[in-house]
Design an enzyme around this catalytic site. Structure first.
Site, PDB file in Angstrom:
ATOM      1  N   PHE A 166       0.803  -1.213   0.000  1.00 30.48           N
ATOM      2  CA  PHE A 166       0.000   0.000   0.000  1.00 30.48           C
ATOM      3  C   PHE A 166       0.839   1.266   0.000  1.00 30.48           C
ATOM      4  CE2 PHE A 166      -3.096  -3.060   0.723  1.00 30.48           C
ATOM      5  CZ  PHE A 166      -4.363  -2.506   0.724  1.00 30.48           C
ATOM      6  N   ARG A 167       1.959   1.263   0.716  1.00 30.74           N
ATOM      7  CA  ARG A 167       2.613   2.528   1.018  1.00 30.74           C
ATOM      8  C   ARG A 167       3.906   2.807   0.268  1.00 30.74           C
ATOM      9  NH1 ARG A 167      -0.552   1.136   5.000  1.00 30.74           N
ATOM     10  NH2 ARG A 167      -1.727   2.777   6.012  1.00 30.74           N
ATOM     11  N   GLN A 219       0.038  -9.012   9.370  1.00 30.83           N
ATOM     12  CA  GLN A 219      -0.871  -7.932   8.968  1.00 30.83           C
ATOM     13  C   GLN A 219      -1.420  -8.198   7.564  1.00 30.83           C
ATOM     14  OE1 GLN A 219       0.717  -3.845  10.305  1.00 30.83           O
ATOM     15  NE2 GLN A 219       2.558  -5.100  10.293  1.00 30.83           N
ATOM     16  N   ASP A 225      -3.574 -12.383   2.667  1.00 31.53           N
ATOM     17  CA  ASP A 225      -3.527 -13.186   1.439  1.00 31.53           C
ATOM     18  C   ASP A 225      -3.520 -14.700   1.636  1.00 31.53           C
ATOM     19  OD1 ASP A 225      -0.721 -13.704   2.166  1.00 31.53           O
ATOM     20  OD2 ASP A 225      -0.372 -11.653   1.464  1.00 31.53           O
ATOM     21  N   HIS A 257      -5.578  -8.654  10.342  1.00 34.43           N
ATOM     22  CA  HIS A 257      -6.482  -7.909   9.454  1.00 34.43           C
ATOM     23  C   HIS A 257      -7.401  -8.816   8.644  1.00 34.43           C
ATOM     24  CE1 HIS A 257      -3.215  -4.585   9.730  1.00 34.43           C
ATOM     25  NE2 HIS A 257      -4.078  -4.507  10.717  1.00 34.43           N
ATOM     26  N   CYS A 305     -21.734 -14.551   4.233  1.00 32.58           N
ATOM     27  CA  CYS A 305     -23.002 -13.875   3.997  1.00 32.58           C
ATOM     28  C   CYS A 305     -23.386 -13.109   5.263  1.00 32.58           C
ATOM     29  CB  CYS A 305     -24.084 -14.891   3.649  1.00 32.58           C
ATOM     30  SG  CYS A 305     -25.742 -14.154   3.569  1.00 32.58           S
ATOM     31  N   CYS A 315     -28.983 -17.297  -0.304  1.00 30.89           N
ATOM     32  CA  CYS A 315     -30.170 -16.856   0.440  1.00 30.89           C
ATOM     33  C   CYS A 315     -30.592 -15.436   0.051  1.00 30.89           C
ATOM     34  CB  CYS A 315     -29.905 -16.914   1.948  1.00 30.89           C
ATOM     35  SG  CYS A 315     -28.940 -15.523   2.593  1.00 30.89           S
TER      36      CYS A 315
END
Length: 239
Positions: A35-36, A103, A106, A121, A129, A152
């Site tokens: 991400f960073r 963290q 995957d 995380h 569901c 459902c």
């Protein structure tokens, strides 16, 4: 670096109570975007910043847009475990490693064979569901269209911790226990910038704190050993 790897090898040989705490750098070497970093998800161009898209509010208010991003960027199902994942699973099998605290979302630690994995995380491998609780795998989510629906009729939500959501308290407590009881704590592939996860290492009471990362972290000064470099490359040289 060879000297540091030799020191780390000695620490590992002499311990049967190791805990590993890992971040995005463990997964990027399997081809999963972080991400960073400079080319990470936060620096790519989308209609909304990824941090906004991956928030609870956005998920509720723009669910279809959330899933476009989620399928495109979060489901890297072709990724394979790298040398770090494989070595950690080996140490656990040998009785040296007590737990992996990650963290990452995957599922690569489990794919490598690790059993005791604390996923702070959550995981893209589990989806449920919100109406009836039925579970769905990542392939179902990847191949679904629009907002994925349960048989459902309920909406399906990934079992990942979005921004604005709290961490699972049971996983948090188990992680604290593992860290506080560890002889050796190895922290790898994380800048230690994401809280509350990064704050967990404050519970470590041992005297063999090892930091492995490509760039300096705020805790380098208190570590007993700092090894800078690729975590996969470093782990491939360990016993």
């Amino acid at each position: 670096m060879e000297n540091a790897i030799e020191k780390l090898s000695e620490i590992i040989r002499n311990s049967d109570n190791i805990v590993f705490f890992g971040g995005a750098g463990v997964s990027t070497e399997s081809g999963i975007p972080d991400f960073r970093s400079v080319d990470g998800l936060y620096n790519q161009k989308y209609d909304y910043p990824p941090e906004t898209i991956l928030s609870h509010t956005f998920y509720r208010n723009n669910t279809e847009e959330f899933y476009k991003f989620y399928r495109d960027k979060m489901l890297c199902l072709d990724a394979k475990p790298n040398a770090a994942h494989i070595k950690l699973a080996q140490w656990e099998k040998e009785g040296k490693l007590k737990a992996v605290i990650t963290q990452n979302i995957d599922g690569l630690h489990q794919a490598a064979g690790s059993k005791e994995v604390m996923e702070l995380h959550g995981s893209v491998m589990r989806n449920y569901c919100e109406k009836c609780g039925k579970l769905y795998d990542a392939e179902y989510m990847l191949n679904s269209k629009g907002v994925p629906e349960c048989s459902c009729g309920g909406g399906i939500k990934p079992d990942v911790v979005l921004y604005e959501e709290g961490l699972d308290q049971e996983i948090l407590q188990k992680s604290v226990r593992y860290i506080s009881e560890a002889d050796v704590l190895i922290i790898g592939g994380t800048s230690l910038a994401v809280y509350p996860a990064a704050g967990l290492i404050d519970y470590y009471r041992g005297n063999k704190l090892v930091l492995i990362n490509k760039t300096p972290t705020p805790r380098d000064g208190v570590a007993d050993l700092v090894v800078q470099g690729s975590i996969g490359e470093i782990f491939s040289k360990l016993p």
